[in-house]
Motif scaffolding. Structure first.
Motif, mmCIF file in Angstrom:
data_model
loop_
_atom_site.group_PDB
_atom_site.id
_atom_site.type_symbol
_atom_site.label_atom_id
_atom_site.label_comp_id
_atom_site.label_asym_id
_atom_site.label_seq_id
_atom_site.Cartn_x
_atom_site.Cartn_y
_atom_site.Cartn_z
ATOM 1 N N GLU A 51 -5.648 -3.611 6.431
ATOM 2 C CA GLU A 51 -4.928 -4.727 7.045
ATOM 3 C C GLU A 51 -5.769 -5.358 8.160
ATOM 4 N N ASN A 53 3.495 -0.982 4.028
ATOM 5 C CA ASN A 53 2.699 0.239 4.003
ATOM 6 C C ASN A 53 3.628 1.448 4.037
ATOM 7 N N MET A 56 2.113 -6.536 5.584
ATOM 8 C CA MET A 56 1.718 -5.328 4.848
ATOM 9 C C MET A 56 2.908 -4.391 4.719
ATOM 10 N N GLY A 103 -4.179 1.839 4.659
ATOM 11 C CA GLY A 103 -3.389 0.623 4.832
ATOM 12 C C GLY A 103 -3.681 -0.095 6.133
ATOM 13 N N GLN A 114 0.877 -1.177 0.000
ATOM 14 C CA GLN A 114 0.000 0.000 0.000
ATOM 15 C C GLN A 114 0.909 1.220 0.000
#
Length: 418
Positions: A152, A166, A164, A148, A137
């Protein structure tokens, strides 16, 4: 009579060749010279060993992680390049979006979030189902930068296990913070220096993509053979997906532009020209705006659009844009508002026939722009069509509004011709 020199026997000749080859590789050689040694029965073993060592060093810096971006406009080749070349990980390519994609995203989203949130969430669900274990992201200048963490949490509540990446995290540290995130989440063994060079190549790819798309939008509506521009465009994207170095990016761009310019077109001297403005997701992502570009081009329109990653990120200078539109903007209005208004003013000064403002439902910054765009449209006598897209927007309604807008512009243009 002098004795005629005799050629050595075949066996002796082979021994001499082997001896010469052995003497060639016996001396200390640098890595580059060893790479140039001709593979032969005498040197094949050593060349193979060097190749294995080189492969081992390369593999040492690669990651087994499978990373996926959300679908975003035509930037898939750049995302692939970033993951594979800059981070040394595996890229999970997503198939074309379907109606089920947005339905899945909308099902697990709040009614009050903007439409891009739902598109992205649906993409992430499909990416995880396709085997991705890292979701990327890259954040955004608006609420997208906060999505994000929320996405998540939603995906983890659905039972998915993943990491993730991010880029909104550690954003206060800038590039250093982002590098830390990449090493922590994707590849701790990434070579930072080489990765930065590949990142520069990735940025070059984005610039080249946007430049080629600008040419496409200005000319594809007048192609003599239907679909010819689209075929060249798809070939260009495929060439970029196979790129592994900056020279590949530049070669693909040069070949694509040569192919575009070679296509026959029937473009009038004074075509109808429409400028597209709006927020950075809906204004340029064709699945989000129901293929707005293609619909306008099919009407025989020259399309202009400043909103892209090059103009909003790579070469973005908000104060300069504001100076160019100082009669309408006194301060930075937010995420994409300055670029939206500055682009509209530029289109008015260039004499474009009409303006299309595309935004997603619930996009607060672009709602603020609407009042300013009305004034711009009045000052330059440039009609503006306001389009808002959500998960329920239909093709039929959009087609009807675009056709009526085109007819109005065509009649206005006919009346003003000398």
């Amino acid at each position: 009579m002098a004795d005629t020199p005799q050629s050595p026997a075949p066996a002796a000749h082979g021994q001499l060749a082997a001896k010469a080859a052995d003497s060639t590789v016996a001396h200390p050689l640098g890595a580059l010279e060893r790479a140039r040694v001709v593979v032969s029965p005498a040197t094949g073993r050593r060349a193979s060993l060097w190749e294995k060592r080189r492969r081992k060093r390369r593999d040492k810096h690669r990651s087994a992680k499978k990373c996926a971006f959300f679908r975003y406009c035509y930037y898939d080749p750049a995302f692939k390049y970033f993951i594979e070349q800059a981070l040394g990980a595996e890229y999970v390519a997503l198939p074309a979006s379907t109606k089920q994609t947005i339905e899945a995203g909308a099902q697990h989203s709040s009614d009050y979030v903007c439409t891009p949130f739902k598109h992205i969430l649906g993409d992430y669900i499909e990416a995880l189902d396709a085997g991705a274990d890292v979701l990327v992201q890259f954040g955004g200048p608006c609420r997208l930068g906060y999505y994000g963490e929320l996405q998540e949490r939603i995906l983890r509540d659905m039972g998915y296990e993943f990491d993730m990446l991010n880029f909104s995290v550690d954003i206060e540290e800038g590039a250093i913070g982002w590098a830390k995130q990449c090493m922590k989440v994707v590849n701790p063994n990434v070579r930072v220096g080489a990765g930065l060079l590949k990142l520069a190549s990735c940025a070059n790819m984005v610039v080249k993509l946007d430049a080629a798309r600008d040419f496409y939008l200005a000319n594809a509506g007048f192609e003599r053979e239907r679909g010819s521009f689209a075929r060249v465009w798809e070939s260009y994207l495929e060439a970029l997906r196979a790129a592994t170095a900056d020279r590949d990016v530049n070669n693909a761009y040069r070949e694509a532009m040569d192919a575009f310019r070679a296509l026959p077109i029937d473009k009038p001297a004074d075509p109808i020209r429409i400028g597209v403005v709006g927020e950075m997701f809906t204004a340029i992502d064709e699945r989000s705006n129901l293929e707005l570009d293609s619909k306008l081009l099919a009407m025989g329109v020259e399309v202009h659009r400043m909103m892209n990653l090059t103009n909003r990120w790579i070469r973005y200078n908000e104060p300069n844009l504001r100076v160019g539109a100082k009669d309408y903007i006194g301060y930075d209005m937010g995420p994409t508002s300055t670029l939206t208004i500055a682009a509209a003013v530029r289109y008015g000064r260039e004499g474009l026939d009409g303006l299309v403002h595309a935004k997603s439902a619930g996009c607060t910054p672009e709602i603020d722009c609407a009042a300013v765009l009305q004034r711009v449209a009045q000052d330059f006598e440039m009609p503006c069509l306001y389009l808002t897209f959500d998960a329920q927007t239909s093709d039929t309604g959009l087609d009807t509004r675009l056709e009526a807008f085109y007819d109005m512009l065509a009649m206005k243009k006919e009346k003003t011709r000398p």
